[in-house]
Write an enzyme that holds these catalytic residues in place. Sequence first.
Site, PDB file in Angstrom:
ATOM      1  N   LYS A 122       0.845  -1.200   0.000  1.00 50.05           N
ATOM      2  CA  LYS A 122       0.000   0.000   0.000  1.00 50.05           C
ATOM      3  C   LYS A 122       0.880   1.251   0.000  1.00 50.05           C
ATOM      4  O   LYS A 122       2.078   1.183   0.311  1.00 50.05           O
ATOM      5  CB  LYS A 122      -0.910  -0.021   1.228  1.00 50.05           C
ATOM      6  CG  LYS A 122      -0.175  -0.025   2.561  1.00 50.05           C
ATOM      7  CD  LYS A 122      -1.109  -0.314   3.742  1.00 50.05           C
ATOM      8  CE  LYS A 122      -0.340  -0.328   5.052  1.00 50.05           C
ATOM      9  NZ  LYS A 122      -1.163  -0.827   6.178  1.00 50.05           N
ATOM     10  N   ARG A 160     -10.931   0.172  14.325  1.00 49.41           N
ATOM     11  CA  ARG A 160     -10.610   0.997  13.168  1.00 49.41           C
ATOM     12  C   ARG A 160     -11.410   0.483  11.978  1.00 49.41           C
ATOM     13  O   ARG A 160     -12.296   1.144  11.474  1.00 49.41           O
ATOM     14  CB  ARG A 160      -9.092   0.911  12.933  1.00 49.41           C
ATOM     15  CG  ARG A 160      -8.547   1.883  11.964  1.00 49.41           C
ATOM     16  CD  ARG A 160      -7.034   1.760  11.835  1.00 49.41           C
ATOM     17  NE  ARG A 160      -6.600   0.509  11.230  1.00 49.41           N
ATOM     18  CZ  ARG A 160      -5.376   0.295  10.766  1.00 49.41           C
ATOM     19  NH1 ARG A 160      -4.456   1.237  10.863  1.00 49.41           N
ATOM     20  NH2 ARG A 160      -5.055  -0.862  10.231  1.00 49.41           N
ATOM     21  N   TYR A 172      15.838  29.960   9.491  1.00 54.35           N
ATOM     22  CA  TYR A 172      14.635  30.695   9.877  1.00 54.35           C
ATOM     23  C   TYR A 172      14.525  30.820  11.393  1.00 54.35           C
ATOM     24  O   TYR A 172      14.749  29.854  12.131  1.00 54.35           O
ATOM     25  CB  TYR A 172      13.383  29.969   9.375  1.00 54.35           C
ATOM     26  CG  TYR A 172      13.099  30.185   7.909  1.00 54.35           C
ATOM     27  CD1 TYR A 172      12.879  31.461   7.395  1.00 54.35           C
ATOM     28  CD2 TYR A 172      13.036  29.106   7.042  1.00 54.35           C
ATOM     29  CE1 TYR A 172      12.609  31.652   6.051  1.00 54.35           C
ATOM     30  CE2 TYR A 172      12.763  29.276   5.692  1.00 54.35           C
ATOM     31  CZ  TYR A 172      12.549  30.566   5.205  1.00 54.35           C
ATOM     32  OH  TYR A 172      12.289  30.747   3.879  1.00 54.35           O
TER      33      TYR A 172
END
Length: 369
Positions: A46, A144, A266
């Site tokens: 998958k 699930r 940053y």
Amino acid sequence: MSASEADRAATPSEPGGFLDIDLGAIAGNWRRLRQLHRGAVGGVVKADAYGLGAARVVPALAAAGCRHFFVAQLDEALAIRPLVPKAAIAVFNGLHGADIELFVRHGLLPVLNTLGEMAAWSAAGRWAELRLPALLHVDSGMARLGLDRRELATLADDHSLLDGIELRYVMTHLVSAEVAGDPTHREQAARFAAARAVLPPAPASFANSSGIFLGDGFASDLARPGAALYGINPTPGLDNPMLHVAALRGRVLQVRDIAAGEAVGYNATWRATRPSRIATVGVGYADGWPRALSNRGCAFFDAAPVPLVGRVSMDLSTYDVTDHAGIDAGAWLELIGPNATLDRVAEAAGTNGYEILTSLGTRYERVYR
Ligand SMILES: *Cc1c(COP(=O)(O)O)cnc(C)c1O
């Protein structure tokens, strides 16, 4: 010049990273799992074979002898069907509103997760006057997918709900297979056995990668490993028994000297405490290199650690190479490999190897061995 070298020469810009994928190691890992497991062993491919490329991984597994493939969605099954015309291909997410006719025409196996899906598949089978093959998923603790307790009780009372269905496997999925000694293992094994006892006899499919390492109590007619095939450690905390599959190298684009007190990246989240050399690598979070690795990650150069400093940005990350005289523009840092293992990278990013692999972006040059 090989074909891939010719392609590379024709590439207009140099990639910021090279992703090496060892198909031989994937095949070797599958054979290893087959030796360890008492029943048959399939391959879970998958999410584009956990990000490594189903188009290449599926034929490699098939050549090693794998005859059962698992994907999450119908489109993934349709994509690999031409590669393995005779293999069993099962779709974990089930019918899920998808076109039943496509499953039938391409000989794909839905994993039936609800009584509703069973009814739809059963009706299709009865209409075709066939018994259409499928897997039945029984939930044993994941909450699930799969039949819940009430649905299982309904089915136990009425096996005619399976009319028109050829039950290839009854399956369930482990909650914490990678956690040695977790009490859920035995609870789930008991629930799965109880479920099978009230269903018509059918082969079982139980273990995922880590489940195979739980021993014979978790063996079944068909194991469903994914992660371990791709080199993710199925036994975290112990040495990784699997072969290394994916190696990611990042290209150093630029190296600069900065003075003590100067900041990098940053938001200036890292500041040099000594005169430092900073190497900028062409891999950032748009390449799936997690921003969570900011000030936590570690690459390797000549097997020596090179700390990631400052924020990971979209296309770049920065490393403190002060202690590595040999690093200049054009050098390569090991981002994933025998030293920067998937386990290590995942731990530093606060995630697991699954997420690291499936996030790897499309800008790398991929080389299959
Ligand atoms: C993804 C998945 C697997 C494979 O699990 P790994 O931990 O990668 O081996 C097996 N079964 C089901 C139902 C899955 O969703």
